[in-house]
Scaffold this active site. Structure first.
Site, mmCIF file in Angstrom:
data_model
loop_
_atom_site.group_PDB
_atom_site.id
_atom_site.type_symbol
_atom_site.label_atom_id
_atom_site.label_comp_id
_atom_site.label_asym_id
_atom_site.label_seq_id
_atom_site.Cartn_x
_atom_site.Cartn_y
_atom_site.Cartn_z
ATOM 1 N N HIS A 1 -13.201 2.367 -7.630
ATOM 2 C CA HIS A 1 -13.846 1.457 -8.577
ATOM 3 C C HIS A 1 -14.951 0.695 -7.826
ATOM 4 C CE1 HIS A 1 -14.315 -2.272 -10.885
ATOM 5 N NE2 HIS A 1 -13.868 -1.598 -11.926
ATOM 6 N N VAL B 1 -15.838 -2.329 -7.317
ATOM 7 C CA VAL B 1 -15.555 -3.499 -6.468
ATOM 8 C C VAL B 1 -14.765 -3.140 -5.209
ATOM 9 C CG1 VAL B 1 -15.630 -5.223 -8.310
ATOM 10 C CG2 VAL B 1 -13.421 -4.241 -7.633
ATOM 11 N N LYS B 2 -14.231 -1.927 -5.144
ATOM 12 C CA LYS B 2 -13.389 -1.560 -4.002
ATOM 13 C C LYS B 2 -14.252 -1.182 -2.786
ATOM 14 C CE LYS B 2 -9.969 -2.521 -6.654
ATOM 15 N NZ LYS B 2 -9.119 -1.676 -7.466
ATOM 16 N N ILE B 3 -13.653 -0.622 -1.753
ATOM 17 C CA ILE B 3 -14.372 -0.481 -0.471
ATOM 18 C C ILE B 3 -15.536 0.511 -0.565
ATOM 19 C CG2 ILE B 3 -14.112 -0.021 2.011
ATOM 20 C CD1 ILE B 3 -12.448 -2.413 1.189
#
Ligand SMILES: *Cc1c(COP(=O)(O)O)cnc(C)c1O
Length: 385
Positions: free
Chosen positions: A185, A187-189
């Protein structure tokens, strides 16, 4: 508004996606196995199954471990709802284990106590989902020892923790777990738009998840229940889903993965600066654990009683200053959907206390030094030192 998290899309990402749009494959094609191989080799797992979200990966992981009605999955209350919902998709029941207030990860001691009671009551969990909260790895060797003692499976929800490691071993190697899942997603790394992946060292679990991601269909004669009719033939062996990742997503993911080390390094620098600039204030800062390297997905602080301001007031003041703070997470057992199963306030006191004081500060690789300095200089005078 300075957001709490944000993706970075580079020219290389754009070129990668553009070339796939002009290729023969849009849906699952050659880029998907290439992305799977890249992540598997990066984290040191034998097999990887890419899917359209981490939520789907959790669902397939539970199905591959044969979770079903009448069985239990336990997880931490301080997580995104997906870590628990995967059990409900399989008709299984959910229970929670309180967090260790120091790390905000599921507490191995609380788990040991709850397992001892559950054993007497004949309701041991089939699966425990360990969530590496904010990117800090759980104490997997302690959880693994309990898994062996009580005979449950371990899934690592590493949606926050791509690029994290314990004693130099990357999260995702599945050293102490059956399956590890990652989220891509935005917002993830690293991101693939939407996307997820399940990693495992067990070829049968990998084969099962790969089949379930595409309707339960196989084209491999070795998996078929009767002889093949010819080269066109496929068989549906069980009821699966369309959880496939597209080649567009995989191509973006491959391109992003090349920057994983840089991203985690930058996240570490930003976290270190927050630590340094906030350490004198009456705030509880995120834990650091020897031999465990966080991926720093989130920088979540706790506004203690001594801060002289409550979390809601501080949150509103920071938002008014155009700082997109957030709260991770509302304890899952307090969600109306889970309350209907009898969960209530007071059951997991460390999780509830954490939630009452938590606030997530902006942290993402392209956060500028100037913007971080603005966050710090806005926050400081709001706290009574
Ligand atoms: C984001 C997240 C998920 C779900 O990821 P998706 O790819 O959005 O489905 C699951 N667990 C945790 C802890 C997450 O933060």
């Amino acid at each position: 508004m300075i957001p709490y998290g944000r993706q970075e899309i580079t020219e290389a990402d754009l070129a990668a996606v553009r070339s796939i749009l002009q290729s023969d494959w849009l849906t699952q094609g050659p880029k998907v196995p290439e992305f799977e191989a890249a992540v598997a080799s990066r984290v040191g797992a034998k097999h990887a199954v890419a899917v359209n979200s981490a939520t789907s990966a959790l669902h397939l992981a539970c199905l591959a471990l044969d979770l079903g009605p009448g069985e239990w999955l336990w997880t931490s209350p301080i997580t995104f709802v997906a870590s628990a919902n995967c059990a409900r998709y399989c008709g299984a029941a959910v229970d929670f284990v309180d967090i260790d207030p120091a790390t905000c990860n599921l507490c191995p001691k609380a788990l040991a106590d709850k397992l001892a009671t559950a054993e007497q009551q004949g309701r041991l969990p089939k699966i425990v989902v360990a969530v590496h909260f904010a990117g800090l790895p759980c104490d997997m060797s302690a959880l693994h020892a309990l898994a062996k003692q009580y005979g449950f499976h371990l899934i690592e929800d590493a949606a926050h923790a791509l690029g994290a490691s314990s004693q130099e071993i990357p999260v995702g190697a599945c050293q102490f777990s059956d399956i590890t899942i990652f989220s891509f997603h935005p917002v993830k790394i690293v991101t693939s738009g939407e996307g997820g992946m399940a990693l495992t060292n067990d070829p049968q679990l990998a084969q099962r998840m790969a089949r379930l991601r595409s309707h339960g269909i196989t084209r491999d004669p070795a998996e078929m229940l009767s002889a093949s009719d010819g080269p066109w033939y496929y068989q549906q062996i069980e009821l699966g889903f369309n959880y496939r990742m597209t080649d567009l997503q995989a191509g973006l993911g491959i391109s992003q993965l090349e920057r994983l080390t840089d991203y985690v390094t930058r996240r570490n620098q930003l976290a270190a600066l927050y630590d340094q600039e906030l350490k004198g204030l009456p705030l509880q800062l995120p834990a650091r654990v020897p031999d465990r390297q966080s991926a720093w997905h989130l920088y979540s602080i706790q506004v203690t009683e001594a801060a002289g301001i409550d979390r809601l007031t501080l949150f509103k003041a920071l938002r008014a200053a155009e700082i997109g703070v957030n709260v991770h997470y509302i304890p899952v057992h307090l969600q109306p959907y889970y309350r209907q199963f009898g969960f209530q306030a007071g059951q997991f006191p460390h999780a509830e206390k954490y939630y009452s004081q938590a606030i997530t500060l902006p942290l993402y690789p392209t956060l500028s030094a100037k913007d971080q300095e603005y966050v710090i200089s806005t926050l400081r005078p709001l706290i009574s030192a």
